[in-house]
Every structure is written in C-alpha cells, then in structure tokens.
Scaffold this motif. Structure first.
Motif, short mmCIF file in Angstrom:
data_model
loop_
_atom_site.label_atom_id
_atom_site.label_comp_id
_atom_site.label_asym_id
_atom_site.label_seq_id
_atom_site.Cartn_x
_atom_site.Cartn_y
_atom_site.Cartn_z
N TYR A 35 0.84 -1.20 0.00
CA TYR A 35 0.00 0.00 0.00
C TYR A 35 0.87 1.25 0.00
CZ TYR A 35 1.04 0.64 4.98
OH TYR A 35 1.67 0.84 6.18
N LYS A 36 0.26 2.36 -0.40
CA LYS A 36 0.86 3.68 -0.29
C LYS A 36 -0.15 4.61 0.37
CE LYS A 36 4.13 3.80 -4.18
NZ LYS A 36 5.32 4.12 -3.38
N VAL A 37 0.36 5.62 1.06
CA VAL A 37 -0.48 6.65 1.67
C VAL A 37 -0.16 7.98 1.00
CG1 VAL A 37 -1.04 7.93 3.77
CG2 VAL A 37 -0.65 5.45 3.88
N LEU A 38 -1.20 8.65 0.47
CA LEU A 38 -1.05 9.96 -0.15
C LEU A 38 -1.84 10.98 0.65
CD1 LEU A 38 -1.43 9.06 -3.95
CD2 LEU A 38 0.66 9.15 -2.56
N ASP A 39 -1.31 12.20 0.73
CA ASP A 39 -1.91 13.27 1.53
C ASP A 39 -2.44 14.38 0.63
OD1 ASP A 39 -0.87 11.94 3.81
OD2 ASP A 39 1.04 12.98 3.56
N VAL A 40 -3.48 15.06 1.12
CA VAL A 40 -3.94 16.31 0.51
C VAL A 40 -3.60 17.44 1.46
CG1 VAL A 40 -5.90 17.62 -0.35
CG2 VAL A 40 -5.80 15.15 -0.74
#
Length: 431
Positions: free
Chosen positions: A189-194
């Motif tokens: 998995y990857k975690v992306l931020d706004v």
C-alpha cells in the motif's frame, strides 16, 4: 486444494530443493505427476543446531477459477545419527496460494488529522488516503477530490510524504493527473496526503468559518493495472475529519493549580476558583462570554459579586451581577457562573485570568468547590452577531475579528465548537 476444476492432477514436474544454513542447494528427483501425498527420498546429515531450508516447485496447468487455492504441508522422517531413533515430524502447513480478483482499495488512513479549527496562514493537511493493492500491481493515474468551501484555499497539493506530486488551484472539485509513476506493488500500500495552502479570511477574501473538509471522489479517479487496463478503484472511503478556517482562533488553557500557596485549600472569604489563559492563534481574537460549571458540597455558598481578574495587571475587569450566578444557594450542589464581560476582551497575545469568589456557609473537613469550563455539544454553525451566539448554550463566545469594522453586531462571532483545549477543573477542599 480447493475447487472442482483444480486438483493435484494439475501439478506436474514436482520437485523439492533444500540447503543447510544457506549452503549449497540440492534438489530431489522430479515427479512428473503429483498426488495428494508426495514422498521424496533423500539422504543427508543435518548437524546439531543447524537449519535446513526447503522449497517445493511445480508446474501448474488446467483451469484455475476464482477462489481456487493451493496449500502444501511438510513432514520429515529420519534417524538420529547417534541414537538411531526413528523420528517423524508433525506436518507443518506452508502458505496458501489463491486465485482472487485483483483490486485497488482506497480507505481513509488513520493518520488523517482530527477535527479542528485552523487559521488562514500556512499549509494545512486535511486528509490522508491509503491505496492498497490486492493481487496485482497498479499505477495511480488520476485522483479527484472535493473541498466543501475552497474560498480560503489558494493551492491544493497532492503529496507522498514530504514530496509534492502535483499542485492545483483551490476549487470545490480538484483533479490530479499525469503526476508521475505512482505505483503500488501487489499486496502493498501507499499513503497519499492532501495539503491546502491557505489564503486570507475576511472582507473581500475567504469566508470566516469556511469548512475545508476534503473527500476523495472515487468515481473520478483512475488506476492502471499491470495488464494496462484503466479502471476505477474500489472503496467507499470516509471524507477527512471536519476542519474549519478562521482568520484566528482561541485556545483556552488551565493554569496549573498550585499546592505550595494553598490554592487547593478552601477557606471562608475570598478564594480563587479558577485560573486560565486565553491564547490567540494566527492573529487577534476577542471573547466576551464564558460559562463556568461548579460542583460543591451542600451548604457552601459562593456569594454574589464573583470577579474576573486580569492576572497581568491585577485589575478586576468585571464584577458579575447576582443574576449571573446561582451558586449563592446553599442547597445546590451544582450551579453555574456566567461571565459576560462589559466590553469584549481583544487579544493579540496570551492573557491570563482568575475567577474569584467569596466563600461562606457550612464549611467542614472535606467540603469542596470544583470549577470547570466544559465545551458544549453545539455543532459548528456559520459566524453570527454576538447576541445570536450568546443566546445559545455555548460555554465560550469568541470572534476572529474578521469582519470589516468588527463589532458586537458583525457576523464574526462563534460558539465553542472544536475548541479542543478547555481547562481541567480546579478543586478547593477544606483540610
């Protein structure tokens, strides 16, 4: 093995390899066809306290349908080199290999910020999403997000860690695409931020109290599978937590109660009931009303004329009328002190205050008075004139001073929703 179309007969050229402590690899003979039980005869010595690694290989053929799976188990038989004792181990299961639908699932990550108030300076991360690949490798090619009120947002960043992948101007609907090779390997998995770059709140600018809660539009997002197909990812992820933007906002903090100067002792006469400070965050703020909840033993009286003292100057800034407190009733064990300042307190820096009251009545050992300010259960609402907010059950009424020619009648007064640092109680006891 599971499934009627996939059995051990679909395994061919079965063999095992083994090595001792990462030494040379040896292989067994090859079985052209497999069965449910497959024996391999080998001859070697495994020294004491050494480790042997064993791998099993086979060719798979036939029809493998969705949900079919394969699992092997291993048992060993041998003789003790000195004792000659025959030993057979209990069968140990290996991993299960299954045929399942591939997908990329989106969920809100646990690292997303909690609900809060923010000011209009700097950058604010509003949500983090987790992209989890199942049974295939995916490349993220397009992501779409919605922002409730972007009037206070100048730019929107899509980030992976500290790396900005792409930026877009603030809008209710923001789409990122062609931002590089963001690949999620199979079963990782990857975690992306706004992250939002804030712009000014106030007259001719963004809305005071603007909600910048951010959510992902799954239907407007695209990922590419390892076969090259563009698909919409899966999931029904939660939006980010509620975040509201003001020109500035307050924190209300307890001043630690001291035992060294007897601040924890209750005596007849004048007593400090609570000390607290109000801290402006991001700019100037004002406050005018605070409700203090009091718990006391029956018979205790807090006389009329409760005072609010500015600790920096020692001056009393307000003496409350009798109608602002019911704590003079000895029969009550719970009561309230409603502080309404004659004029609003405008703060550019932190200021400390003390609430003082004259104590009388029946005071015996272990008699006590506890004072505390607690946040109400009111939901967030748009800013309004002071009188409108003060008429609610809000326990703290404040303003971010964002309106042109700010006053008690301008629409920049707020309730205590999401002020997360209200003080702990003070308790004074007869000892």
């Amino acid at each position: 093995m599971t499934g009627t179309t996939f059995t051990s007969a679909n395994l061919t050229n079965l063999y095992a390899s083994y090595s001792i402590d990462n030494g040379p690899t040896n292989t067994t003979s090859i079985k052209n066809t497999a069965s449910n039980n497959n024996d391999f005869s080998v001859s070697f010595s495994l020294p004491a306290n050494k480790t042997m690694s064993i791998d099993l290989y086979a060719n798979l053929s036939g029809t493998v349908t969705m949900g079919n799976s394969l699992k092997t188990s291993l048992s060993l038989s041998g003789n003790g080199s000195q004792s000659g004792t025959n030993v057979t181990t209990v069968a140990v299961d290996g991993q299960t290999i299954s045929n399942n639908n591939p997908s990329l699932l989106i969920t809100r990550d646990a690292s997303s910020p909690i609900s809060s108030l923010v000011d209009d300076s700097g950058n604010v991360r509003t949500v983090s999403y987790r992209f989890e690949s199942q049974n295939d490798t995916y490349t993220i090619t397009q992501l779409a997000f919605n922002i409730v009120d972007p009037s206070v947002v100048s730019k929107v960043y899509l980030k992976e860690g500290s790396n900005i992948l792409q930026e877009r101007p603030g809008s209710t609907s923001v789409v990122f695409s062609d931002f590089g090779n963001i690949q999620v390997q199979a079963n990782t998995y990857k975690v992306l931020d706004v992250e939002l770059v804030m712009s000014n709140v106030g007259a001719g600018a963004g809305n005071s109290g603007a909600e910048v809660t951010t959510s992902i539009n799954v239907g407007g997002s695209l990922v590419r599978s390892s076969s090259g197909s563009l698909i919409v990812p899966n999931g029904n992820p939660l939006p980010g937590n509620h975040i509201y933007t003001y020109k500035a906002f307050p924190s209300v903090n307890v001043i630690t109660q001291s035992t060294g100067n007897n601040e924890d002792r209750l005596t007849a006469g004048d007593n400090a009931l609570l000390k607290f400070n109000v801290v402006p965050n991001g700019g100037n703020i004002s406050w005018k009303k605070m409700v203090v909840n009091v718990t006391k033993t029956s018979g205790n009286i807090i006389a009329d004329g409760v005072r609010i003292v500015d600790l920096s100057s020692g001056q009393t800034i307000a003496t409350l009328p009798a109608t602002d407190s019911d704590c003079e009733d000895p029969a009550l064990t719970t009561c309230t002190i409603t502080i309404i300042l004659p004029t609003e307190e405008q703060l550019s820096n932190s200021k400390s205050y003390e609430i003082r009251g004259a104590i009388s009545g029946t005071l015996s050992i272990n008699s006590y008075i506890t004072a505390q300010v607690s946040r109400s259960t009111l939901a967030h609402v748009a800013p309004a004139p002071y009188a409108t907010v003060a008429a609610t059950t809000s326990n703290f009424v404040w303003s971010d001073n964002s309106a042109l020619a700010h006053s008690l009648t301008t629409n920049d007064w707020n309730n205590d929703n999401h002020i997360n640092t209200f003080p702990l109680p003070w308790t004074r006891t007869v000892k």
